[in-house]
Design a protein around this motif. Structure first.
Motif, PDB file in Angstrom:
ATOM      1  N   ARG A 169       0.835  -1.215   0.020  1.00  0.00           N
ATOM      2  CA  ARG A 169       0.186   0.141  -0.134  1.00  0.00           C
ATOM      3  C   ARG A 169       0.970   1.140  -0.110  1.00  0.00           C
ATOM      4  NH1 ARG A 169      -4.457  -0.749   4.744  1.00  0.00           N
ATOM      5  NH2 ARG A 169      -4.867   1.389   4.257  1.00  0.00           N
ATOM      6  N   ILE A 170       1.957   1.293   0.715  1.00  0.00           N
ATOM      7  CA  ILE A 170       3.000   2.305   0.673  1.00  0.00           C
ATOM      8  C   ILE A 170       3.445   2.564  -0.624  1.00  0.00           C
ATOM      9  CG2 ILE A 170       5.206   3.133   1.657  1.00  0.00           C
ATOM     10  CD1 ILE A 170       4.276   1.655   4.468  1.00  0.00           C
ATOM     11  N   GLU A 171       3.919   1.406  -1.242  1.00  0.00           N
ATOM     12  CA  GLU A 171       4.238   1.410  -2.419  1.00  0.00           C
ATOM     13  C   GLU A 171       3.289   2.047  -3.585  1.00  0.00           C
ATOM     14  OE1 GLU A 171       6.719  -1.847  -3.379  1.00  0.00           O
ATOM     15  OE2 GLU A 171       6.398  -1.900  -5.546  1.00  0.00           O
ATOM     16  N   ASP A 172       1.973   1.500  -3.530  1.00  0.00           N
ATOM     17  CA  ASP A 172       1.186   2.085  -4.336  1.00  0.00           C
ATOM     18  C   ASP A 172       0.849   3.642  -4.279  1.00  0.00           C
ATOM     19  OD1 ASP A 172       0.878  -0.368  -5.327  1.00  0.00           O
ATOM     20  OD2 ASP A 172      -1.172  -0.882  -4.207  1.00  0.00           O
ATOM     21  N   ALA A 173       0.966   3.744  -2.905  1.00  0.00           N
ATOM     22  CA  ALA A 173       0.671   5.469  -2.667  1.00  0.00           C
ATOM     23  C   ALA A 173       1.567   6.242  -3.410  1.00  0.00           C
ATOM     24  CB  ALA A 173       0.438   5.683  -1.155  1.00  0.00           C
ATOM     25  N   VAL A 184       1.809   9.384  -6.680  1.00  0.00           N
ATOM     26  CA  VAL A 184       2.176  10.570  -6.567  1.00  0.00           C
ATOM     27  C   VAL A 184       3.609  10.901  -6.934  1.00  0.00           C
ATOM     28  CG1 VAL A 184       0.469  11.546  -5.095  1.00  0.00           C
ATOM     29  CG2 VAL A 184       2.649  10.474  -4.053  1.00  0.00           C
ATOM     30  N   ASP A 185       4.245   9.870  -7.762  1.00  0.00           N
ATOM     31  CA  ASP A 185       5.475   9.745  -8.267  1.00  0.00           C
ATOM     32  C   ASP A 185       6.518   9.927  -7.239  1.00  0.00           C
ATOM     33  OD1 ASP A 185       7.198   9.355 -10.329  1.00  0.00           O
ATOM     34  OD2 ASP A 185       7.178  11.302 -10.973  1.00  0.00           O
ATOM     35  N   ARG A 186       6.373   9.286  -6.028  1.00  0.00           N
ATOM     36  CA  ARG A 186       7.554   9.534  -5.024  1.00  0.00           C
ATOM     37  C   ARG A 186       8.268   8.113  -5.042  1.00  0.00           C
ATOM     38  NH1 ARG A 186       5.942  11.208   0.772  1.00  0.00           N
ATOM     39  NH2 ARG A 186       8.008  11.258   0.899  1.00  0.00           N
ATOM     40  N   ASP A 187       9.529   8.266  -4.562  1.00  0.00           N
ATOM     41  CA  ASP A 187      10.575   7.269  -4.372  1.00  0.00           C
ATOM     42  C   ASP A 187      10.169   6.480  -2.950  1.00  0.00           C
ATOM     43  OD1 ASP A 187      12.426   5.442  -3.949  1.00  0.00           O
ATOM     44  OD2 ASP A 187      14.113   7.215  -4.030  1.00  0.00           O
ATOM     45  N   VAL A 188       9.835   5.443  -3.230  1.00  0.00           N
ATOM     46  CA  VAL A 188       9.297   4.497  -2.046  1.00  0.00           C
ATOM     47  C   VAL A 188      10.413   4.257  -1.164  1.00  0.00           C
ATOM     48  CG1 VAL A 188       9.818   2.148  -2.928  1.00  0.00           C
ATOM     49  CG2 VAL A 188       7.952   2.359  -1.285  1.00  0.00           C
ATOM     50  N   SER A 189      11.817   4.618  -1.269  1.00  0.00           N
ATOM     51  CA  SER A 189      12.755   4.310  -0.461  1.00  0.00           C
ATOM     52  C   SER A 189      12.983   5.363   0.307  1.00  0.00           C
ATOM     53  CB  SER A 189      14.020   3.881  -1.029  1.00  0.00           C
ATOM     54  OG  SER A 189      14.565   5.397  -1.768  1.00  0.00           O
ATOM     55  N   PHE A 242       1.215  13.718   0.710  1.00  0.00           N
ATOM     56  CA  PHE A 242       1.537  14.931   0.944  1.00  0.00           C
ATOM     57  C   PHE A 242       2.996  15.011   1.766  1.00  0.00           C
ATOM     58  CE2 PHE A 242      -3.103  15.525   0.511  1.00  0.00           C
ATOM     59  CZ  PHE A 242      -3.192  16.443  -0.342  1.00  0.00           C
ATOM     60  N   GLY A 243       3.729  13.993   1.389  1.00  0.00           N
ATOM     61  CA  GLY A 243       5.131  14.194   1.810  1.00  0.00           C
ATOM     62  C   GLY A 243       5.551  13.545   2.997  1.00  0.00           C
ATOM     63  N   ALA A 244       4.605  12.770   3.613  1.00  0.00           N
ATOM     64  CA  ALA A 244       5.222  12.210   4.611  1.00  0.00           C
ATOM     65  C   ALA A 244       6.403  11.000   4.395  1.00  0.00           C
ATOM     66  CB  ALA A 244       4.002  10.879   5.277  1.00  0.00           C
TER      67      ALA A 244
END
Ligand SMILES: *Cc1c(COP(=O)(O)O)cnc(C)c1O
Length: 257
Positions: A15-19, A23-28, A229-231
């Protein structure tokens, strides 16, 4: 229990990865802290076994007691049974912190998420100096208006961060916030958006030091919005322990004391 926990961890990670992808964020850049206040020591041990390292508690007494017992178990495992060492857990203090509890907390804690006053920070600084540590902290802000008891006011945040930067034995790593207690997604998203703006303000006004990189927000019910939103740190309890017995007496929200 291990299989169930492994499944739950995987599901949350997915779910973190999908989120992130949405929004095109790096999961790492996202770290999950497992908030273990509602579960037994045995569940925590199993969590470590399945590879979770960051664990959070909302009360100093519990964190201390549990950290000591887990450490003792890990020591025994290598000392008496010759088993390979498991890296020690990183304990996060996520609940409201009183000044008179700081001293007991510091030997165990990896990061304090809930610093909301200069006085509290000064106590952390003084006690950390005595044990020659530099403690990573987050400034907890009060954005939802509901948990009015804790967290620094939005308007006072930048100034507080500036003040904390002058303390040698703590490092301000970012901000922490709680979403509003509601199912209203619009309100949740507006709240997290406001936190993100505040975070950006602190950065752009150069109020922060070099360690200011983390935004701890999002719990079981709202972490996907928080990631939007950037967490960078999500604090997950309930969703992680679905289907696992919640048998710990401290099963209550941190912010209602
Ligand atoms: C309990 C707690 C969490 C985890 O909440 P869940 O809704 O169970 O995921 C996160 N942050 C803080 C400060 C908490 O007290």
């Amino acid at each position: 229990m291990k299989r169930k926990l492994t499944d739950n961890v995987k599901r949350i990670e997915q779910r973190i990865e999908d989120a992130c992808q949405r929004v095109d964020r790096d999961v790492s850049r996202i770290k999950m802290v497992a908030v273990t206040k509602t579960v037994s020591l045995d569940v925590i041990r199993n969590l470590l076994d399945v590879g979770v390292r960051d664990v959070g508690e909302s009360k100093v007494q519990e964190l201390d007691k549990r950290a000591a017992m887990i450490q003792e178990g890990l020591n025994r495992r290598t000392r008496d049974h010759g088993l390979p060492a498991i890296p020690r857990p990183r304990w996060h203090m996520v609940g409201h912190l009183q000044r008179n509890k700081v001293k007991a907390l510091l030997p165990w804690v990896e990061m304090i998420h809930s610093v909301d006053s200069l006085r509290l920070a000064e106590e952390i600084d003084a006690q950390a100096a005595k044990i020659d540590r530099v403690i990573p902290i987050l400034v907890e802000i009060n954005v939802s208006g509901e948990s009015a008891k804790h967290g620094v006011a939005v308007a006072a945040t930048t100034h507080l961060v500036e003040q904390l930067n002058t303390l040698d034995h703590l490092e301000v790593h970012g901000l922490m916030a709680m979403g509003p207690l509601t199912d209203d997604e619009t309100r949740i998203r507006l709240t997290f958006e406001r936190v993100q703006e505040l975070y950006d303000e602190v950065v752009s006004e150069r109020a922060c030091g070099p360690h200011f990189k983390e935004l701890s927000m999002g719990m079981s019910n709202d972490f996907e919005h928080a990631i939007e939103f950037g967490a960078t740190i999500v604090r997950i309890g309930t969703a992680l322990f679905e289907g696992i017995e919640m048998n710990h007496p401290a099963a209550e929200p941190a912010q209602t004391e």
